[in-house]
Each structure stands twice: as C-alpha cells, then as structure tokens.
Scaffold this active site. Structure first.
Site, mmCIF file in Angstrom:
data_model
loop_
_atom_site.group_PDB
_atom_site.id
_atom_site.type_symbol
_atom_site.label_atom_id
_atom_site.label_comp_id
_atom_site.label_asym_id
_atom_site.label_seq_id
_atom_site.Cartn_x
_atom_site.Cartn_y
_atom_site.Cartn_z
ATOM 1 N NE ARG A 43 -1.298 -11.441 -48.495
ATOM 2 C CZ ARG A 43 -1.463 -10.136 -48.548
ATOM 3 N NH1 ARG A 43 -1.006 -9.366 -47.578
ATOM 4 N NH2 ARG A 43 -2.087 -9.595 -49.561
ATOM 5 C CG ASN A 89 2.212 -11.336 -49.653
ATOM 6 O OD1 ASN A 89 2.088 -12.540 -49.476
ATOM 7 N ND2 ASN A 89 1.389 -10.635 -50.417
#
Ligand SMILES: [Zn+2]
Ligand SMILES: [Zn+2]
Length: 771
Positions: free
Chosen positions: A19, A37
C-alpha cells in the site's frame, strides 16, 4: 484526457509494503483515488491523466515492492469518480483468511545502511526492520497481522517509531515489528554457570567469547543457533562432541558474498540464492585453495559446504565485527527440534554452549534455516523453512480441504485451502518426544491460524509412523475422513502436481524406506499413472536387510546381503573385502545364518540401501552416524569424467495383485536386477580399478537402467523423486540422458525431493477424491 482504472492485485501482497508503494507511486504521478487491503489481496482505484494512469499500471506490474509476489492483476477502465486526493483506506473485514502469512525475510539494503550509519538513530541496532524486511512467520501469533497479534505486542512504539508507523509515505508505514533502541527489544549476554552477566555490551561480550573459541548459543529468527569459530579445530571438535553430531556437515555463515567466495564457488544462480530475501543455506562446491583455512571437522571429507549470508540485523552485526565466517548450526541436541523458548534453551543447550546471546523478543514458533542446492542449474529445496514457510504451493486443481501429516523422517505437514497448499516449516524426524510434540503443535497452529476445518486427513500407509498414528487419534478433527497414501505414490504425486503435469507419467521414486502395499520396505520404485493413482510397474530386485534397522546404521551388513544375493555362500570367500573384514568370524556366521533363513531380515527394494551397500563394498562407511552418509560419500567419490557403466538387467516376473494407498501392484512387473552390476564391480575391485571409477560406473549403470526402463514403458513424462535424487550425479545424469532420448524429466523444485515433500503429495493424491 482524464481516465480511471479499478485494479485488483492478487498474490502475496499484504505485509510487504504494497500500500505505501501504491501511495507513493500515485503521489509521484499526480494521480488520485484510494488503495486498500481486502480478503482478495489489494484493491486500487486510480484516476487522472490517461497517460499517467497507464504508466501507473505499468509500474505496478514491473516494479512492485521486492517482497511482493503478484499472482494476477485485474484492471478495468471506467469513468472517473472525481477523487481529489489519494488515500490509504482501512482494510475491509476479511472472510476466510486466505491472506498469505509472510515468511521471515533477510534485512533489506535500506535497513542495513541505517544500521551501519553512525548518524542514524538505529546505528548498531540488532532489531532494525521495515515493511520490506524482518521477522513475520516467527512472530505472528494470530491473524490479522497486526502488532497486538505478534510477539512485539509488549513493546510500545516510541514517538519516533510511532510517527514512521503512521506515515503512508514512510518505509515503516504499518511495519508491525517496527522498533528502535529506545522502544524495541534488547540483547542480553550471559555465561553458562555464572549468575551475573558481564558489564560489557552483549554483542562485544559474544564476539570476545567466539574469538576465544567458545560456543555461543544465539537466539536467531526462528530459534536458537550454535555459533563457533570454524577455523578453531579444538572448538569445532568440542561442539560436535557436546551436540552428539560426529560427522554431519555444519553450516557456515559468511559476512557477505565476497567472504563466501573465499570458501565456495559462487555462480550467478548461487549468488542470487544467497542474496535472496529468503537467505537460505546453499550447498556449494568448495574452492580448491581457500584463503580461509577451515577446520577439517566442519564438513569432514565433503567437497561441498553449506553457506548462508546474514539473515537478520543481529547476524549482520556479529559477522561484520568477527574477522571471518562462523559455524551457525541449529540449536538442538542431535535431531531434536531447535529451541525457541529462553528457559528451555538454557536447559537443553546449557550442556553444549559456553554462553548465550539472547534477547527479549519472543519467538512464536520454530523455523529452521532452509537448505537449498542447485541441480541441473535450478535451485532445489532440501529443507524448507525460514524464508519460504508458510508460503503456499499451488495445485493444478482444487482438492477437498485436506490436512496432510507427512511421513516419519524430515516431517512437515500441509493444509489445503482451495487450490493452495500451505506447507509447514520443516519439523524433523519424529523419533523423539520433543519432535512429536513439535509436530502436534504445528498441526494445531496451522488449523488455528488458517481457521480451517478440513474434511480429509491424509497420512502415510505405514501403520507405525508417528504421523500415521496421529491421524488416527480421535480428538483430531473427529469428523474428517482418514485416507492413507502410499509413501512412493505421495512422492510421485508431489512431483507431478508441482509441475502441473497431468500424467500419465512414469515415476522413478527412489529413497531409503517407505512402507509398501505388500507390507515390505519399498524404495526402488517405478510407478506409472497420475496424481490420483499409480501402478507399480517395476522395482529394484529385492534383497534382505540382516538385522533390519541395524543394517541402516551399519551398511557393511547391506554389503554382505548384496554379496550373498550375488554369490551365494561363496560370498564368505571374499574375506579381503572391507565389509567382510569388518566382522569377526562369529559375527560373519551369525549374519550368514540370518541371510540363509531370513531371520530378522526384512525384504526391501530400497535404492538408498543399495547405495549404502555399494559404498560399504568400497570400504567408504561400514557404519554411519546419519541417514545417507554412505550414499553421499559414494556420490562424492564418483569421477564425473568416467563414461563406462555397470550392467543392470530388466527381467519380467510375476507378483500377487494387490493395492492400497493409491498404488496397485501389477501382476507382471519388471525387476531391475542389480546383480550383474555387483559382479562387474567385484571384478573391477580385483583388477585394482580406482574407487573413483567404480563409484562412477555404478552411478552410470543406474542412470542407463532408468533410461532403459523409461524407453520400455514408452511414456514422455518421467517424474524423478525420493531422497536418492538429492544425489546430483544421479539426478543430473538421468535428466541429461532422458532429455537426449526426448523424454520430459521432472525433478521437484519448490518442495524437497526427500520426505519433506510427502505432505504436499498426500494432498495432491486427494485431487480426484470427493468429500
Ligand atoms: Zn528493511
Ligand atoms: Zn522506537
């Protein structure tokens, strides 16, 4: 022109800094949207200038974070939503935790640079890590992977570490084990038998002890290791004596590639393996005249050394200050599991180590160092643990959810979720109480971590294996159906499944011991079929093992059995042969009586024992202290330039039709008779042919025999598996000859070719099974 993409990334993409990477990439390209996620992996909405969005997708595909393992990217164009910023959104609640638990990985270059920079706040800090590196599997107690679910839960982040943890553009954004000298784990040093720790800093005290030739027990990533100076012969001898490990080679840790190259030959493949994030032990050929003089006892008589590079900041710090490589072997007694608990380590290793270098970050579960070797130019796993476990290995299709319990030696277990098979870390030989409790711990650990309720338990056909007995305990998954899988069929199925080979194929499955369908010991098997079922179409001519298990420890007995089968009672006349000279007349006549009447002499078709027996005929190891010792010596002795081969005969025979565990014995199998090879070997011995040539001619004979059988069966795909194919001379020779004859040989890569790969094959054998 403005455009937008919805992207789904599948694979090992969580806990690897994905990320923050996406966030930074979006910032750099001036794009907006979000990333999060979820249970599928990572989902991204990205929008802005069309060219930049296209560029974003390209970068995502081609320059992902080093530890990410992308299986699939799905991207769909759609009209822009009009986002003005780019955000990291909170994770979506997961369904089934199919998220991959990441393995432990070696220190990344950025963290190493910080540790070595005197102006950095982590200078010399032994627990430095980030989202690209550090401990994972060894510290995760539960999912989801958040700090309170790790053994870092007791360490409260200091403001500086907290700021890194919360900053989306920082390398340590959501790095769960993030730590520094202010808030993180600390080292401790103590001397065995002394209540007071020395006042010198722990690392310096450990270095001094090592320089003085002491044995230091080091708390590593997945357990304790034992360290000693490999140039100090007396110290290495003391370690062997105390560890009850007389001959098995000891692994070495080198500071860097340069120091490793002073010991072993490192080609491109080896260099990539050594410096990979998994940082395994790699078996490599010694260089002829090393500048570092190792004690002979490090790897007595071995042309190969097991070498690894530092796998943690602590190892880096030690090796950078110690002037030379270190022996770094597992912290255990003989074949017991490695210690992870500090108190237990002090009890069990206190008799071996002179001092302990430990710390206060608990280890959640044991994870040994992995071992890899390069065969036919490709890295092949020998022991799969740190750096690899518990990453899954996929199957070509989805079996019913299965728990597979593996074999008795080099045990590991497997759990299937969908088409993925999660393979446990190496557990070891299930002979000791400690090993069996580690085995039980890992089973319960896996069922809990993956919240799995398998409908099948697959186990070996051998009724006496500790793993088979575990399968039949009523408390373990009481509703699951138990399915036995024949040992060599499991090896066969594992090799086929790993290569997604549908079959039919011929499996050449050669190892030391496996329980056969006819209740004898198998190990020189030719199986024809696919992952679900196979036929025993051929096997090595069986012989007897006088004394059973005793013959495994004493290859001279096997040699005697081979002589008996070849020469009959006349074998006693070969008195000058090493295996005969090894026994006194009383022992000899006792053994002969056992062979004559089959007393306490189980039948076997084991190729591993055949290797042992031939090694003993050459006087290599009449007795062994570890499995495979004699066979390894025979491999190392073989002259690679020898071209002659001993004859083996293929003969038709009849056998009772029976089947079990996925294998059917055909009524008219072929016997691969090794007696002509033994006769030729004896003639060579009489003629005074060099043992190097004899060893090579034996190998070459087996290689030609395998190829002759493949030709006879007439199938393209040949699966090679079983512990005997750890032998490079055999494996590379068979692969070369089979390829030359337009066969398609397969050798396991990601799973051990030895019994460590059985659990995966047991799951693969369930592919055609319904619940
Ligand atoms: Zn790092
Ligand atoms: Zn801190």
């Amino acid at each position: 022109m403005s455009a937008a993409l919805h992207i789904l990334v599948r694979g090992a993409v969580q806990g690897v800094g994905f990320r923050p990477f996406v966030y930074r990439l979006a910032q750099t390209l001036g794009l907006s949207g979000w990333v999060l996620n979820d249970s599928d992996g990572v989902t991204i909405e990205i929008e802005g200038d069309a060219d930049q969005v296209q560029h974003f997708l390209h970068q995502l595909q081609h320059t992902p974070p080093p530890r990410a393992q992308i299986d699939q990217i799905e991207a769909t164009w759609h009209p822009p939503h009009g986002y003005t910023t780019f955000q990291i959104r909170p994770s979506l609640p997961r369904g089934m935790p199919t998220t991959l638990i990441p393995p432990d990985t070696a220190t990344c270059p950025d963290c190493l640079a910080e540790m070595l920079d005197p102006h950095n706040r982590r200078f010399g800090y032994a627990f430095t890590n980030c989202t690209n590196c550090g401990p994972r599997f060894s510290i995760i107690a539960a999912l989801p992977y958040d700090r309170p679910n790790t053994t870092m839960r007791a360490f409260v982040l200091c403001p500086a570490c907290g700021a890194e943890y919360g900053d989306p553009v920082d390398r340590r954004f959501h790095a769960q084990p993030n730590a520094c000298p202010v808030c993180g784990p600390r080292l401790a040093f103590d001397v065995v038998g002394e209540a007071q720790s020395p006042t010198t800093p722990p690392l310096n005290a450990a270095l001094t002890a090592l320089r003085q030739g002491q044995i230091v027990a080091l708390k590593g990533i997945g357990g304790y290791q034992l360290l000693v100076d490999p140039r100090n012969a007396e110290a290495v001898a003391r370690l062997r004596l105390r560890k009850h490990r007389p001959a098995k080679p000891l692994a070495l840790m080198a500071r860097d590639l340069e120091q490793a190259a002073a010991l072993v030959q490192i080609d491109q493949v080896a260099a990539e393996l050594l410096t990979s994030v998994a940082a395994p032990i790699v078996l490599l050929p010694r260089i002829p005249h090393p500048s570092i003089a190792l004690a002979d006892l490090v790897a007595p008589g071995h042309p190969y050394l097991g070498v690894m590079l530092p796998c943690s900041p602590l190892h880096h710090l030690l090796l950078r200050s110690f002037d030379g490589p270190l022996v770094a072997t597992s912290g255990n007694l003989s074949d017991e599991p490695i210690c992870i608990d500090d108190t237990e380590a002090h009890q069990r290793l206190g008799q071996i180590a002179d001092a302990f270098l430990s710390h206060n970050r608990p280890i959640e579960r044991h994870v040994d160092d992995s071992v890899v070797q390069v065969v036919a130019g490709i890295p092949r796993m020998l022991r799969r643990a740190r750096g690899y476990a518990p990453l899954p290995v996929p199957l070509p299709a989805t079996p019913p959810s299965t728990l597979a319990l593996g074999g008795q030696l080099k045990n590991s277990i497997a759990l299937s979720i969908g088409p993925q098979v999660f393979i446990s870390q190496h557990i070891g030989d299930l002979h000791t109480l400690e090993a069996r409790s580690a085995f039980e711990r890992v089973i319960h650990d896996f069922l809990r971590l993956y919240a799995a309720q398998p409908s099948l338990i697959a186990h070996d056909l051998h009724p006496d294996y500790a793993s088979s007995q575990m399968a039949h305990t009523s408390t373990l998954l009481p509703d699951a159906r138990r399915v036995a899988v024949q040992h060599h069929h499991a090896h066969f199925a594992a090799c086929l499944a790993e290569h997604a080979a549908p079959g039919p194929a011929l499996g050449v499955i050669w190892d030391g011991t496996g329980y056969g369908v006819d209740a004898t010991i198998w190990g020189g098997e030719f199986l024809f079929g696919d992952v679900a079922a196979s036929q025993r179409v051929a096997y090595l001519r069986p012989f007897t093992l006088p004394g059973g298990e005793a013959a495994v420890r004493e290859p001279a007995r096997v040699a005697l059995a081979l002589l008996w089968e070849t020469l009959g009672p006349a074998c006693l006349e070969q008195e000058d042969l090493a295996p005969l000279a090894h026994f006194n007349p009383t022992q000899r006549s006792l053994l002969l009586r056992m062979l004559q009447h089959g007393l306490n002499s189980p039948h076997t078709s084991s190729a591993g024992r055949l290797f042992d027996g031939v090694a003993a005929l050459l006087g290599l190891h009449l007795q062994v202290s570890f499995e495979g010792q004699a066979a390894i010596a025979l491999e190392h002795l073989a002259d690679p330039h020898e071209s002659l081969a001993y004859p083996f005969a293929l003969e038709a025979t009849t056998a009772p039709a029976q089947s079990a565990g996925g294998v059917t014995c055909v009524p008219n199998p072929i016997i691969l008779d090794w007696r002509p090879a033994i006769s030729a070997l004896l003639a060579d011995l009489r003629r005074g042919v060099a043992p190097q040539q004899i060893a090579a001619r034996f190998h070459n004979g087996l290689i030609s025999a395998i190829c002759a059988l493949a030709r006879h069966i007439g199938v393209a795909t040949i699966a090679l598996s079983g512990g005997c194919f750890q032998n490079r001379h055999l494996a590379e020779g068979v692969i070369r000859q089979l390829q030359a004859a337009h066969h398609h040989p397969l050798l396991p890569r990601h799973l051990p070719v030895n019994d460590g790969g059985l659990c995966y094959g047991q799951v693969a054998a369930m592919l055609s099974t319904t619940n």
